[in-house]
Scaffold this motif. Structure first.
Motif, PDB file in Angstrom:
ATOM      1  N   GLY A 170       0.829  -1.196   0.000  1.00  0.00           N
ATOM      2  CA  GLY A 170       0.000   0.000   0.000  1.00  0.00           C
ATOM      3  C   GLY A 170       0.859   1.240   0.000  1.00  0.00           C
ATOM      4  N   SER A 186      -0.510   5.059   4.483  1.00  0.00           N
ATOM      5  CA  SER A 186      -1.821   4.394   4.430  1.00  0.00           C
ATOM      6  C   SER A 186      -2.177   3.680   5.728  1.00  0.00           C
ATOM      7  CB  SER A 186      -1.859   3.401   3.264  1.00  0.00           C
ATOM      8  OG  SER A 186      -0.865   2.403   3.422  1.00  0.00           O
ATOM      9  N   LYS A 192       0.134   1.196   7.226  1.00  0.00           N
ATOM     10  CA  LYS A 192       0.812  -0.114   7.326  1.00  0.00           C
ATOM     11  C   LYS A 192       1.683  -0.196   8.577  1.00  0.00           C
ATOM     12  CE  LYS A 192       3.050   0.142   3.410  1.00  0.00           C
ATOM     13  NZ  LYS A 192       2.764   1.559   3.128  1.00  0.00           N
ATOM     14  N   ARG A 244      -3.784  -5.416   1.124  1.00  0.00           N
ATOM     15  CA  ARG A 244      -3.497  -4.038   0.742  1.00  0.00           C
ATOM     16  C   ARG A 244      -4.079  -3.085   1.771  1.00  0.00           C
ATOM     17  NH1 ARG A 244      -2.025  -0.816  -3.410  1.00  0.00           N
ATOM     18  NH2 ARG A 244      -1.651  -2.595  -4.789  1.00  0.00           N
ATOM     19  N   GLN A 247      -5.126   0.796   2.422  1.00  0.00           N
ATOM     20  CA  GLN A 247      -5.459   2.030   1.716  1.00  0.00           C
ATOM     21  C   GLN A 247      -6.286   2.896   2.640  1.00  0.00           C
ATOM     22  OE1 GLN A 247      -4.736   2.459  -1.853  1.00  0.00           O
ATOM     23  NE2 GLN A 247      -5.163   4.618  -1.468  1.00  0.00           N
ATOM     24  N   ASP A 248      -5.757   4.076   2.968  1.00  0.00           N
ATOM     25  CA  ASP A 248      -6.470   5.022   3.833  1.00  0.00           C
ATOM     26  C   ASP A 248      -6.944   4.385   5.141  1.00  0.00           C
ATOM     27  OD1 ASP A 248      -6.171   7.066   1.931  1.00  0.00           O
ATOM     28  OD2 ASP A 248      -7.963   6.413   0.853  1.00  0.00           O
TER      29      ASP A 248
END
Length: 221
Positions: free
Chosen positions: A40, A44, A46, A212, A214-215
């Motif tokens: 990602g 984000s 992680k 993944r 994301q945001d």
């Protein structure tokens, strides 16, 4: 029983009057012997997720369990002990003790755990191509050499969980693939639960599962 289990964890930060939702509600289970990659964009969430799993931060809500036992709700003292006993961290910065030689980094672990395994230390250093550096200090090593030694140290005390945050960032391609091969092998043969955050999608072929971020939201890739 999963080695890592996240039950509805979230993480929020206050920025002035604004609440930043760094991690949205996340559920995840990683089994012993499973190698999971998280990819990602930067920012984000992680690294936030890894620090929550490893007990370096506590979630705003929800619970982290390690090896079937509550982890995130324990006292900092208990978390620190379990973190050392059960979790191997591999961070972008090698975090080696600057005034200890390579060999002494491992002897320090021996002192803390009251265990000694010279053959495992030698095997890890040889596998990562840094066995000739045993008497060097971190300041005498390249960034890639420091990182390989930090990886060996993280695996040395036989943790059941490995959390790797961009473990190959300072390595060339050949060494990066060697490190991922070693992580994959240790995950399978020693039945570890491994989560690797990486931006390099070439490295995910050895992984069992790819997620993944994301945001602040974790999804199957």
């Amino acid at each position: 029983m999963s080695a890592i289990e996240l039950k509805g964890i979230t993480k929020q930060f206050l920025d002035g009057d604004e609440t930043i939702e760094a991690l949205k509600e996340t559920n995840l289970a990683v089994e012993a012997g499973e190698f999971v990659a998280i990819i990602g964009p930067s920012g984000s969430g992680k690294s936030t997720l890894l620090t929550l799993i490893g007990g370096l931060q506590t979630p705003t809500s929800g619970e982290v369990q390690i090896n079937g036992k509550a982890f995130s709700r324990e006292s900092e003292r208990k978390r620190a002990k379990r973190r050392f006993d059960e979790i191997g961290f591999i961070l972008q910065a090698s975090n080696l003790v600057p005034f200890l030689t390579v060999k002494q980094q491992f002897l320090l672990v021996d002192d803390i755990t009251k265990k000694k395994d010279a053959s495992r230390r030698t095997m890890l250093l040889e596998r990562l191509g840094v066995d000739s550096l045993a008497n060097k200090y971190p300041s005498e090593l390249s960034g890639g050499e420091r990182q390989r030694i930090a990886i060996a140290r993280a695996l040395y005390h036989q943790p059941t969980v490995i959390l790797a945050d961009e473990p190959t960032a300072s390595l060339d391609s050949e060494r990066a693939f060697e490190v991922v091969d070693l992580l994959a092998e240790a995950t399978k043969t020693e039945q570890k639960a491994t989560i690797m955050v990486t931006h390099d999608t070439r490295l995910i072929e050895k992984c069992d599962r790819v997620l993944r971020m994301q945001d602040g939201l974790l999804k199957e890739a």
